[in-house]
Write a protein that holds these residues in place. Structure first.
Motif, mmCIF file in Angstrom:
data_model
loop_
_atom_site.group_PDB
_atom_site.id
_atom_site.type_symbol
_atom_site.label_atom_id
_atom_site.label_comp_id
_atom_site.label_asym_id
_atom_site.label_seq_id
_atom_site.Cartn_x
_atom_site.Cartn_y
_atom_site.Cartn_z
ATOM 1 N N ILE A 157 18.906 16.557 -13.214
ATOM 2 C CA ILE A 157 17.553 16.273 -13.685
ATOM 3 C C ILE A 157 17.448 14.787 -13.980
ATOM 4 C CG2 ILE A 157 17.276 18.601 -14.620
ATOM 5 C CD1 ILE A 157 17.466 17.325 -17.423
ATOM 6 N N ALA A 158 16.239 14.267 -13.830
ATOM 7 C CA ALA A 158 16.007 12.839 -14.027
ATOM 8 C C ALA A 158 14.797 12.632 -14.920
ATOM 9 C CB ALA A 158 15.791 12.143 -12.686
ATOM 10 N N VAL A 159 14.878 11.612 -15.772
ATOM 11 C CA VAL A 159 13.746 11.237 -16.626
ATOM 12 C C VAL A 159 13.772 9.720 -16.805
ATOM 13 C CG1 VAL A 159 15.061 11.673 -18.753
ATOM 14 C CG2 VAL A 159 12.551 11.660 -18.822
ATOM 15 N N ARG A 160 12.607 9.096 -16.723
ATOM 16 C CA ARG A 160 12.494 7.652 -16.850
ATOM 17 C C ARG A 160 12.695 7.208 -18.304
ATOM 18 N NH1 ARG A 160 12.721 5.551 -11.684
ATOM 19 N NH2 ARG A 160 11.170 6.534 -10.317
ATOM 20 N N PRO A 161 13.331 6.049 -18.539
ATOM 21 C CA PRO A 161 13.568 5.577 -19.912
ATOM 22 C C PRO A 161 12.305 5.420 -20.735
ATOM 23 C CG PRO A 161 14.935 4.343 -18.384
ATOM 24 C CD PRO A 161 13.999 5.180 -17.546
ATOM 25 N N GLU A 162 11.197 4.985 -20.106
ATOM 26 C CA GLU A 162 9.969 4.754 -20.864
ATOM 27 C C GLU A 162 9.232 6.042 -21.203
ATOM 28 O OE1 GLU A 162 8.705 4.584 -16.534
ATOM 29 O OE2 GLU A 162 10.438 3.969 -17.740
ATOM 30 N N LYS A 163 9.642 7.169 -20.597
ATOM 31 C CA LYS A 163 9.021 8.459 -20.903
ATOM 32 C C LYS A 163 9.626 9.112 -22.143
ATOM 33 C CE LYS A 163 6.438 8.565 -17.131
ATOM 34 N NZ LYS A 163 4.955 8.491 -17.209
ATOM 35 N N ILE A 196 14.114 3.157 -7.161
ATOM 36 C CA ILE A 196 12.778 2.736 -7.593
ATOM 37 C C ILE A 196 12.722 2.868 -9.109
ATOM 38 C CG2 ILE A 196 10.307 3.200 -7.498
ATOM 39 C CD1 ILE A 196 11.184 2.206 -4.880
ATOM 40 N N GLY A 197 12.742 1.753 -9.806
ATOM 41 C CA GLY A 197 12.733 1.799 -11.258
ATOM 42 C C GLY A 197 14.061 2.261 -11.820
ATOM 43 N N GLU A 198 14.046 2.664 -13.078
ATOM 44 C CA GLU A 198 15.240 3.153 -13.760
ATOM 45 C C GLU A 198 15.095 4.646 -14.024
ATOM 46 O OE1 GLU A 198 16.718 0.316 -16.990
ATOM 47 O OE2 GLU A 198 14.595 -0.211 -16.823
ATOM 48 N N SER A 199 16.207 5.357 -14.030
ATOM 49 C CA SER A 199 16.200 6.778 -14.343
ATOM 50 C C SER A 199 17.468 7.152 -15.088
ATOM 51 C CB SER A 199 16.109 7.635 -13.069
ATOM 52 O OG SER A 199 14.816 7.592 -12.504
ATOM 53 N N ASN A 200 17.327 8.120 -15.961
ATOM 54 C CA ASN A 200 18.482 8.790 -16.553
ATOM 55 C C ASN A 200 18.748 10.053 -15.757
ATOM 56 O OD1 ASN A 200 19.033 7.267 -19.189
ATOM 57 N ND2 ASN A 200 16.848 7.703 -19.390
ATOM 58 N N ASP A 238 0.849 -1.191 0.000
ATOM 59 C CA ASP A 238 0.000 0.000 0.000
ATOM 60 C C ASP A 238 0.886 1.243 0.000
ATOM 61 O OD1 ASP A 238 -2.481 -1.387 0.152
ATOM 62 O OD2 ASP A 238 -2.087 -1.774 2.263
ATOM 63 N N ARG A 239 1.939 1.205 0.850
ATOM 64 C CA ARG A 239 2.943 2.262 0.851
ATOM 65 C C ARG A 239 4.323 1.636 1.022
ATOM 66 N NH1 ARG A 239 2.050 6.580 5.210
ATOM 67 N NH2 ARG A 239 1.282 4.809 6.452
ATOM 68 N N ILE A 240 5.325 2.357 0.544
ATOM 69 C CA ILE A 240 6.706 1.887 0.599
ATOM 70 C C ILE A 240 7.548 2.949 1.283
ATOM 71 C CG2 ILE A 240 8.732 1.192 -0.756
ATOM 72 C CD1 ILE A 240 6.775 0.479 -3.032
ATOM 73 N N THR A 299 2.944 5.952 -1.585
ATOM 74 C CA THR A 299 2.396 4.870 -2.386
ATOM 75 C C THR A 299 3.386 4.527 -3.504
ATOM 76 O OG1 THR A 299 1.295 6.310 -3.990
ATOM 77 C CG2 THR A 299 0.074 5.761 -1.967
ATOM 78 N N PRO A 300 3.257 3.338 -4.090
ATOM 79 C CA PRO A 300 4.136 3.004 -5.216
ATOM 80 C C PRO A 300 4.100 4.052 -6.324
ATOM 81 C CG PRO A 300 3.037 1.028 -4.447
ATOM 82 C CD PRO A 300 2.434 2.174 -3.676
ATOM 83 N N HIS A 301 2.914 4.561 -6.631
ATOM 84 C CA HIS A 301 2.801 5.583 -7.681
ATOM 85 C C HIS A 301 3.527 6.866 -7.285
ATOM 86 C CE1 HIS A 301 0.150 3.650 -10.601
ATOM 87 N NE2 HIS A 301 -0.539 3.163 -9.592
ATOM 88 N N GLU A 302 3.371 7.282 -6.030
ATOM 89 C CA GLU A 302 4.032 8.509 -5.567
ATOM 90 C C GLU A 302 5.551 8.386 -5.653
ATOM 91 O OE1 GLU A 302 0.646 9.971 -2.323
ATOM 92 O OE2 GLU A 302 2.356 8.765 -1.675
ATOM 93 N N LEU A 303 6.076 7.252 -5.219
ATOM 94 C CA LEU A 303 7.528 7.083 -5.238
ATOM 95 C C LEU A 303 8.061 7.015 -6.662
ATOM 96 C CD1 LEU A 303 8.153 4.501 -2.374
ATOM 97 C CD2 LEU A 303 8.338 6.968 -2.297
ATOM 98 N N TYR A 304 7.328 6.367 -7.538
ATOM 99 C CA TYR A 304 7.803 6.212 -8.909
ATOM 100 C C TYR A 304 7.697 7.523 -9.686
ATOM 101 C CZ TYR A 304 8.804 3.926 -13.344
ATOM 102 O OH TYR A 304 9.382 3.564 -14.529
ATOM 103 N N ASP A 305 6.580 8.205 -9.536
ATOM 104 C CA ASP A 305 6.350 9.416 -10.337
ATOM 105 C C ASP A 305 6.947 10.668 -9.707
ATOM 106 O OD1 ASP A 305 4.957 7.957 -12.243
ATOM 107 O OD2 ASP A 305 3.011 8.318 -11.302
#
Length: 377
Positions: A288-294, A245-249, A213-215, A228-234
């Motif tokens: 600055i950071a941006v996710r690979p899938e974005k 959390i995930g990948e970032s450039n 539910d939260r991390i 929440t997972p969404h909050e941490l990722y986004d």
């Protein structure tokens, strides 16, 4: 987390960890951690080895006592109580089943210690084995079970007495990937159906994202961000969270100016727009950071005011089934990882091709420049 309409089904208690710290000699293992877990909530402590997540769990369990701070379960202070007086369920990576006992005897052991009647124990064990999908396994011994089945027996033993809190420390770490994925779903199903309060520890980010539910992301004994997972990722709060959390450039830059809710950041002579609300950095040297899938690839040119754009050359192309992964060297000298889903309209690029690397400006995050994560270069 369970909604208010499910409140009657919740058997779990509220956990309050207030400013706990723990040192081993001169080494600070946990540094001022605050944590509130709501009844029926599944909270995961996530971090690398040595981040303090297991030490925090051990203090809640009573196997370690904090140097500072307090621990409460439904308002009752646990800080200095021994483990056997806390009434908490625990599941660890090692199943710790009694090899000479049957499944029924293993699961019923906590009830036997509470001096429950044989009839009550037998009925409750049968009920819990049904919850963990082990009906008909009562008379088997641990050595006759698979790893996944043994872990479910350990889970059944931990929940058979309806504990107000269930602690789980890397419970799936010894299992193969396919079985881990299956048990992640099973554990979450059981937790939700029973309304358990769970404090879970793992270093596996995918496991945390799927189940929680939260991390709470931990590093160097500190709780860096809880959400929440969404909050941490986004919306990661720090460069470390964005990298873990995930990948970032990551790209190093210099803030030039702020206007109309956006900051202009110079990255190797090219301007990148970042929402002013995307991080705490406002001036000076930043990351600055941006996710690979974005990120998307285009032949080149201006894509309009809503898009950030960098020019580069494709240096690597990898086919990974549902996606193509690219590495693009941009003019600033950095290399960006890009994940492009394969669709009927997606454009394939070749190694050596000149491209525009572009992403929506609102998908950019910004942090003060630190040594937390390695910058792409």
């Amino acid at each position: 987390m369970n909604s208010s309409s499910d409140a009657k089904a919740i058997i779990g208690a509220a956990l309050r960890v207030g400013g706990v710290s723990l040192s081993y000699g001169s080494v600070g293992a946990v540094r001022g951690v605050d944590l509130d877990v709501q009844p029926g909530e599944f909270i995961t402590l996530l971090g690398p080895s040595g981040s303090g997540k297991t030490s925090t769990l051990m203090m809640v369990a009573g196997f370690a006592y904090p140097d500072e701070g307090e621990i409460f379960l439904d308002g009752q202070e646990l800080t200095n109580l021994p483990p056997n007086e806390r009434g908490i369920g625990m599941v660890f990576q090692s199943y710790a089943l009694f090899p000479h006992m049957t499944v029924e005897q293993n699961v019923g052991f906590p009830l036997k210690m509470k001096k429950k009647s044989k009839g009550e124990i037998s009925a409750r064990v049968a009920e819990v084995l049904e919850v963990v999908n082990l009906q008909g396994y009562q008379d088997r011994f641990p050595g006759q079970l698979s790893g996944g089945q043994q872990q479910r027996v350990a889970l059944a033993r931990a929940i058979v007495f309806n504990p107000p809190l269930l602690l789980m420390d890397e419970p799936l770490g010894a299992l193969d990937k396919q079985l881990r994925l299956h048990l992640q779903v099973e554990i979450k199903r059981i937790q939700e159906s029973l309304g358990l309060t769970v404090l879970y520890v793992t270093h596996d980010q995918e496991e945390a994202l799927v189940m929680s539910d939260r991390i709470g992301v931990m590093d160097d004994g500190r709780l860096l961000q809880l959400g929440t997972p969404h909050e941490l990722y986004d919306n990661p709060a720090t460069e470390f969270v964005a990298s873990f959390i995930g990948e970032s450039n990551f790209l190093a830059g210099q803030v030039l100016q702020a206007d109309n809710g956006y900051m202009s950041v110079d990255v190797g002579g090219q301007s990148i727009l970042v929402p002013a609300s995307a991080g705490s950095a406002a001036i000076g040297q930043v990351v600055i950071a941006v996710r690979p899938e974005k990120i998307s690839l285009a032949p080149g040119g201006d894509l309009g005011g809503d898009m950030n754009l960098l020019l580069g050359v494709v240096s690597q192309r990898l086919f990974v089934g549902d996606a193509i992964r690219y590495k693009v060297d941009v003019l600033s000298g950095a290399s960006l990882d890009i994940k492009q889903q394969r669709t009927a309209t997606s454009r394939s690029c070749s190694v050596g091709e000149q491209v525009s690397v572009c992403w929506h400006k609102d998908d950019t995050r910004i942090f003060p420049q630190t040594a937390e994560a390695s910058l792409a270069n």
